[in-house]
Design an enzyme around this catalytic site. Sequence first.
Site, PDB file in Angstrom:
ATOM      1  N   SER A   1       0.941  -1.301   0.083  1.00  0.00           N
ATOM      2  CA  SER A   1       0.017  -0.107  -0.156  1.00  0.00           C
ATOM      3  C   SER A   1       0.788   1.405  -0.049  1.00  0.00           C
ATOM      4  O   SER A   1       1.649   1.562  -1.009  1.00  0.00           O
ATOM      5  CB  SER A   1      -0.989  -0.037   1.083  1.00  0.00           C
ATOM      6  OG  SER A   1      -1.920   0.947   1.125  1.00  0.00           O
TER       7      SER A   1
ATOM      8  N   ASP B   1      -2.203   6.419  -3.188  1.00  0.00           N
ATOM      9  CA  ASP B   1      -1.110   5.616  -2.674  1.00  0.00           C
ATOM     10  C   ASP B   1      -0.649   4.648  -3.566  1.00  0.00           C
ATOM     11  O   ASP B   1      -0.789   4.541  -4.764  1.00  0.00           O
ATOM     12  CB  ASP B   1      -1.584   5.147  -1.379  1.00  0.00           C
ATOM     13  CG  ASP B   1      -2.633   3.997  -1.474  1.00  0.00           C
ATOM     14  OD1 ASP B   1      -3.140   4.126  -2.550  1.00  0.00           O
ATOM     15  OD2 ASP B   1      -2.694   3.258  -0.571  1.00  0.00           O
TER      16      ASP B   1
ATOM     17  N   ASP C   1      -0.879   1.341  -4.031  1.00  0.00           N
ATOM     18  CA  ASP C   1      -1.637   0.280  -4.553  1.00  0.00           C
ATOM     19  C   ASP C   1      -3.198   1.084  -5.029  1.00  0.00           C
ATOM     20  O   ASP C   1      -3.870   0.140  -5.410  1.00  0.00           O
ATOM     21  CB  ASP C   1      -1.955  -0.756  -3.483  1.00  0.00           C
ATOM     22  CG  ASP C   1      -2.766  -0.441  -2.555  1.00  0.00           C
ATOM     23  OD1 ASP C   1      -2.568   0.629  -2.053  1.00  0.00           O
ATOM     24  OD2 ASP C   1      -3.372  -1.368  -1.930  1.00  0.00           O
TER      25      ASP C   1
ATOM     26  N   ASP D   1      -5.789   2.533  -3.748  1.00  0.00           N
ATOM     27  CA  ASP D   1      -7.118   2.331  -3.209  1.00  0.00           C
ATOM     28  C   ASP D   1      -7.521   3.469  -2.706  1.00  0.00           C
ATOM     29  O   ASP D   1      -8.644   3.819  -2.324  1.00  0.00           O
ATOM     30  CB  ASP D   1      -7.239   1.184  -2.338  1.00  0.00           C
ATOM     31  CG  ASP D   1      -6.248   1.113  -1.273  1.00  0.00           C
ATOM     32  OD1 ASP D   1      -5.288   2.004  -1.043  1.00  0.00           O
ATOM     33  OD2 ASP D   1      -6.149   0.276  -0.313  1.00  0.00           O
TER      34      ASP D   1
END
Length: 447
Positions: free
Chosen positions: A94, A237, A239, A241
């Site tokens: 993440s 960020d 990843d 999401d």
Amino acid sequence: MKRLFGTFGVRRIANQVLTPEFASKLGAAYGTVIKGKVAVGGDPRTSTPMIKHAVIAGLLSSGCQVVDLGILPTPTVQYAVRNYYDGGVIITASHNPPQYNGIKFVDKDGIGIAEDMELKIEEMFFNENPGRVSWDEIEEVSSRPGIVEEYIGQVITRVDSEAIARANLKVIVDCGSGAACSTTPYLLRKLGCQVTAMNCQPDGFFPGRNPEPTEDNLQGLIETVKATGADLGIAHDGDADRTICIDENGDFVMGDKTFALVEKHLLMENQGGIIVTTVATSTAIYDIAEEHQGEVIATAVGDLLVARELKNRDGLFGGEENGGLIFPDFVYGRDAALSTAKIVEIMSKEGKSLSTLISQLPDYHSIKMKVECPDELKQEIMDKIAQETSQYQVDTTDGVKIFREEGWLIIRPSGTEPIFRCFAEAKTKQEAQKMAEWGISLVKNYL
Ligand code: MG
């Protein structure tokens, strides 16, 4: 038994604990529980291919079929699993720095797996051996070309693309060299925005900026928005999401503000609905719900708890204060692409700048602080604080949330680090600061 999982998945420094051997055994344990067709994808970290191939080997050894989706956002994997597969594994850390990586498991709905399944996987990992199938039962690995384009197309069907195209907004996109490189710039161009892309080459060293979209890390985006006279800056960020916005003045917009803005519009469009968030989110969410026939349900901190509650209660919308918004009719998890599309849709339809839209929301100020505390003292300190604050109205869904006239304070032991977090919100910055400091002093009293 030792716990492997944090609030969502296992996250470690690559090749220290998180070795191919570790990843393969964990993949086999998950595969033994799922026994079906499993999608695997990940973010562009340098260690992602190594860990992904190890997880795939583990899954195959337990008799699963594997679909390798490649490098793509976490919510795109969740979307694919919900629609086509029995389970999914996402290789990502993440927003963490480049040396980290992690493994997230989702269930057939694409929601982060529940604690009972985590315990089953851990039990198998530490005590039993995962089930291994015989040589003639080992399945195949396939790919699914076109899944990212399909996901982008689905986002577009959920917004008023004609209104967005007419507004012709100028948007600067900073993907931080993360997984959003393959989605957000393309999505916004298809919607008819004028897009300038920065840090939009996937790179596991994150050369442009740190993958966490904090104000400090987004100075390049802020300067670019100001210098180009853009209408909006968008950052994600690692990843993809979470979505963070920079307004047309170059001001960083806190995640709870965009949450409140999207909440307001969804409640108006749907004539009310259930909103799910965590206890650490702004009172603005409640004020807006009250005004627009919404009902707010608060869970403990953790996006997968919010996602699961949205599913159980047939909720309309949910989110967190960090820029993670959940649209349960699309993906049961934070989704950066639909968040971005919704924000440009609202700006386009209202014909107002982002700063104007934000200024029309209920105004609260929040302060986050933390204080170190050894793990073994956390429970005792928590109990004593609960006693000491018993004269106030409190909520103990997660830590202690204390309501006072000027605002609220939440004191929570971190689940992953030896610290307490104190998070306060009030009508003024000074009052929020005072409340957060009071929280820190309560913890320090008992240390
Ligand atoms: Mg993330």
